[in-house]
Design a protein around this motif. Structure first.
Motif, PDB file in Angstrom:
ATOM      1  N   ARG A 129       0.848  -1.194   0.000  1.00 54.98           N
ATOM      2  CA  ARG A 129       0.000   0.000   0.000  1.00 54.98           C
ATOM      3  C   ARG A 129       0.879   1.237   0.000  1.00 54.98           C
ATOM      4  O   ARG A 129       1.860   1.309   0.729  1.00 54.98           O
ATOM      5  N   VAL A 130       0.477   2.211  -0.838  1.00 55.47           N
ATOM      6  CA  VAL A 130       1.205   3.472  -0.954  1.00 55.47           C
ATOM      7  C   VAL A 130       0.174   4.604  -0.959  1.00 55.47           C
ATOM      8  O   VAL A 130      -0.760   4.578  -1.745  1.00 55.47           O
ATOM      9  N   GLN A 131       0.375   5.586  -0.099  1.00 56.35           N
ATOM     10  CA  GLN A 131      -0.520   6.735  -0.001  1.00 56.35           C
ATOM     11  C   GLN A 131      -0.348   7.632  -1.231  1.00 56.35           C
ATOM     12  O   GLN A 131       0.770   8.015  -1.565  1.00 56.35           O
ATOM     13  N   ILE A 132      -1.462   7.968  -1.919  1.00 63.26           N
ATOM     14  CA  ILE A 132      -1.379   8.878  -3.062  1.00 63.26           C
ATOM     15  C   ILE A 132      -2.406  10.005  -3.007  1.00 63.26           C
ATOM     16  O   ILE A 132      -2.327  10.944  -3.804  1.00 63.26           O
ATOM     17  N   SER A 133      -3.341   9.952  -2.087  1.00 64.88           N
ATOM     18  CA  SER A 133      -4.420  10.936  -2.090  1.00 64.88           C
ATOM     19  C   SER A 133      -3.925  12.367  -1.879  1.00 64.88           C
ATOM     20  O   SER A 133      -4.602  13.313  -2.273  1.00 64.88           O
ATOM     21  N   ASP A 134      -2.753  12.533  -1.301  1.00 68.69           N
ATOM     22  CA  ASP A 134      -2.221  13.869  -1.059  1.00 68.69           C
ATOM     23  C   ASP A 134      -1.315  14.365  -2.188  1.00 68.69           C
ATOM     24  O   ASP A 134      -0.754  15.451  -2.100  1.00 68.69           O
ATOM     25  N   LEU A 135      -1.185  13.585  -3.257  1.00 68.52           N
ATOM     26  CA  LEU A 135      -0.262  13.940  -4.339  1.00 68.52           C
ATOM     27  C   LEU A 135      -0.993  14.464  -5.573  1.00 68.52           C
ATOM     28  O   LEU A 135      -2.046  13.960  -5.942  1.00 68.52           O
ATOM     29  N   ASP A 136      -0.384  15.445  -6.226  1.00 62.17           N
ATOM     30  CA  ASP A 136      -0.861  15.983  -7.498  1.00 62.17           C
ATOM     31  C   ASP A 136       0.143  15.542  -8.559  1.00 62.17           C
ATOM     32  O   ASP A 136       1.221  16.107  -8.676  1.00 62.17           O
ATOM     33  N   PHE A 137      -0.216  14.519  -9.316  1.00 64.85           N
ATOM     34  CA  PHE A 137       0.712  13.927 -10.279  1.00 64.85           C
ATOM     35  C   PHE A 137       1.034  14.850 -11.455  1.00 64.85           C
ATOM     36  O   PHE A 137       1.937  14.571 -12.220  1.00 64.85           O
ATOM     37  N   GLN A 147       5.877  15.940  -7.279  1.00 65.09           N
ATOM     38  CA  GLN A 147       4.980  15.086  -6.518  1.00 65.09           C
ATOM     39  C   GLN A 147       4.883  13.683  -7.121  1.00 65.09           C
ATOM     40  O   GLN A 147       4.709  12.707  -6.395  1.00 65.09           O
ATOM     41  N   ALA A 148       5.014  13.590  -8.429  1.00 64.54           N
ATOM     42  CA  ALA A 148       5.110  12.269  -9.053  1.00 64.54           C
ATOM     43  C   ALA A 148       6.391  11.582  -8.584  1.00 64.54           C
ATOM     44  O   ALA A 148       6.404  10.370  -8.328  1.00 64.54           O
ATOM     45  N   MET A 149       7.454  12.368  -8.419  1.00 64.82           N
ATOM     46  CA  MET A 149       8.711  11.841  -7.899  1.00 64.82           C
ATOM     47  C   MET A 149       8.530  11.368  -6.448  1.00 64.82           C
ATOM     48  O   MET A 149       9.059  10.326  -6.062  1.00 64.82           O
ATOM     49  N   THR A 150       7.767  12.112  -5.677  1.00 69.74           N
ATOM     50  CA  THR A 150       7.471  11.702  -4.298  1.00 69.74           C
ATOM     51  C   THR A 150       6.777  10.350  -4.294  1.00 69.74           C
ATOM     52  O   THR A 150       7.072   9.481  -3.468  1.00 69.74           O
ATOM     53  N   PHE A 151       5.851  10.152  -5.234  1.00 67.21           N
ATOM     54  CA  PHE A 151       5.179   8.857  -5.342  1.00 67.21           C
ATOM     55  C   PHE A 151       6.193   7.742  -5.586  1.00 67.21           C
ATOM     56  O   PHE A 151       6.155   6.704  -4.920  1.00 67.21           O
ATOM     57  N   ILE A 152       7.095   7.948  -6.529  1.00 63.11           N
ATOM     58  CA  ILE A 152       8.091   6.920  -6.837  1.00 63.11           C
ATOM     59  C   ILE A 152       8.957   6.629  -5.619  1.00 63.11           C
ATOM     60  O   ILE A 152       9.259   5.473  -5.318  1.00 63.11           O
ATOM     61  N   GLN A 153       9.334   7.651  -4.892  1.00 69.36           N
ATOM     62  CA  GLN A 153      10.135   7.455  -3.681  1.00 69.36           C
ATOM     63  C   GLN A 153       9.345   6.683  -2.628  1.00 69.36           C
ATOM     64  O   GLN A 153       9.892   5.811  -1.952  1.00 69.36           O
ATOM     65  N   PHE A 180       3.809  -3.415  -9.757  1.00 70.87           N
ATOM     66  CA  PHE A 180       2.437  -3.584  -9.285  1.00 70.87           C
ATOM     67  C   PHE A 180       1.835  -2.237  -8.884  1.00 70.87           C
ATOM     68  O   PHE A 180       0.716  -1.900  -9.277  1.00 70.87           O
ATOM     69  N   ALA A 181       2.570  -1.453  -8.094  1.00 69.11           N
ATOM     70  CA  ALA A 181       2.054  -0.169  -7.602  1.00 69.11           C
ATOM     71  C   ALA A 181       1.802   0.807  -8.745  1.00 69.11           C
ATOM     72  O   ALA A 181       0.746   1.447  -8.806  1.00 69.11           O
ATOM     73  N   VAL A 182       2.739   0.929  -9.661  1.00 66.38           N
ATOM     74  CA  VAL A 182       2.605   1.883 -10.769  1.00 66.38           C
ATOM     75  C   VAL A 182       1.492   1.440 -11.720  1.00 66.38           C
ATOM     76  O   VAL A 182       0.704   2.267 -12.180  1.00 66.38           O
ATOM     77  N   ASN A 183       1.383   0.163 -11.970  1.00 67.81           N
ATOM     78  CA  ASN A 183       0.367  -0.321 -12.911  1.00 67.81           C
ATOM     79  C   ASN A 183      -1.055  -0.216 -12.380  1.00 67.81           C
ATOM     80  O   ASN A 183      -2.008  -0.348 -13.140  1.00 67.81           O
ATOM     81  N   ARG A 184      -1.229   0.058 -11.118  1.00 68.77           N
ATOM     82  CA  ARG A 184      -2.574   0.243 -10.567  1.00 68.77           C
ATOM     83  C   ARG A 184      -3.062   1.679 -10.729  1.00 68.77           C
ATOM     84  O   ARG A 184      -4.216   1.982 -10.432  1.00 68.77           O
ATOM     85  N   LEU A 185      -2.215   2.563 -11.204  1.00 62.70           N
ATOM     86  CA  LEU A 185      -2.596   3.964 -11.404  1.00 62.70           C
ATOM     87  C   LEU A 185      -3.431   4.128 -12.670  1.00 62.70           C
ATOM     88  O   LEU A 185      -3.311   3.320 -13.605  1.00 62.70           O
ATOM     89  N   ASP A 186      -4.217   5.207 -12.724  1.00 67.48           N
ATOM     90  CA  ASP A 186      -4.902   5.524 -13.970  1.00 67.48           C
ATOM     91  C   ASP A 186      -3.868   6.008 -14.989  1.00 67.48           C
ATOM     92  O   ASP A 186      -2.709   6.248 -14.651  1.00 67.48           O
ATOM     93  N   THR A 197       1.520   7.692 -16.480  1.00 65.95           N
ATOM     94  CA  THR A 197       2.476   8.400 -17.342  1.00 65.95           C
ATOM     95  C   THR A 197       3.387   9.299 -16.513  1.00 65.95           C
ATOM     96  O   THR A 197       4.603   9.293 -16.691  1.00 65.95           O
ATOM     97  N   ALA A 198       2.793  10.062 -15.595  1.00 70.08           N
ATOM     98  CA  ALA A 198       3.587  10.951 -14.737  1.00 70.08           C
ATOM     99  C   ALA A 198       4.556  10.153 -13.870  1.00 70.08           C
ATOM    100  O   ALA A 198       5.721  10.543 -13.700  1.00 70.08           O
ATOM    101  N   ALA A 199       4.105   9.024 -13.338  1.00 71.79           N
ATOM    102  CA  ALA A 199       4.962   8.193 -12.492  1.00 71.79           C
ATOM    103  C   ALA A 199       6.127   7.612 -13.289  1.00 71.79           C
ATOM    104  O   ALA A 199       7.258   7.577 -12.806  1.00 71.79           O
ATOM    105  N   HIS A 200       5.864   7.178 -14.510  1.00 74.22           N
ATOM    106  CA  HIS A 200       6.949   6.637 -15.342  1.00 74.22           C
ATOM    107  C   HIS A 200       7.980   7.713 -15.671  1.00 74.22           C
ATOM    108  O   HIS A 200       9.178   7.453 -15.643  1.00 74.22           O
TER     109      HIS A 200
END
Length: 99
Positions: A21-29, A34-40, A75-81, A86-89
């Motif tokens: 589980r990774v928190q994303i509700s506080d991020l603006d991709f 913030q996309a970098m924060t998600f990857i971290q 797994f985590a990245v592929n669950r994104l819309d 795209t932003a995460a990649h």
């Protein structure tokens, strides 16, 4: 009757599969930092997850490799819309390039 008891005992002992589980509700991709924060976050969560569950989620032949972390990141990245994916990649490529 004994077979039914054994089947019930086996099914009762099986625990639910562990989840990453990774928190994303506080991020603006749309914001690269913030996309970098998600990857971290994903990197950190994958490492903790695999330290705890490697024996369950990784085949014995791959125990010494980074296969668990790699798959949990995927797994985590592929669950994104699509937009967040795209932003995460992009962020992951940038992060890997600067390391």
């Amino acid at each position: 009757m004994m077979i039914a008891s054994l089947a019930f005992a086996l099914s009762a002992s099986v625990s639910p599969a562990p989840e990453l589980r990774v928190q994303i509700s506080d991020l603006d991709f749309s914001r690269p930092e913030q996309a970098m924060t998600f990857i971290q976050r994903v990197d950190a969560a994958a490492q903790v997850f695999c330290d705890q569950h490697r024996a369950v989620v990784t085949p014995l032949s791959l125990q010494g490799t980074r296969a668990c972390e790699t798959e949990m990141r995927r797994f985590a990245v592929n669950r994104l819309d699509r937009e967040r994916w795209t932003a995460a990649h992009r962020a992951a490529l940038e992060l890997r390039r600067t390391r």
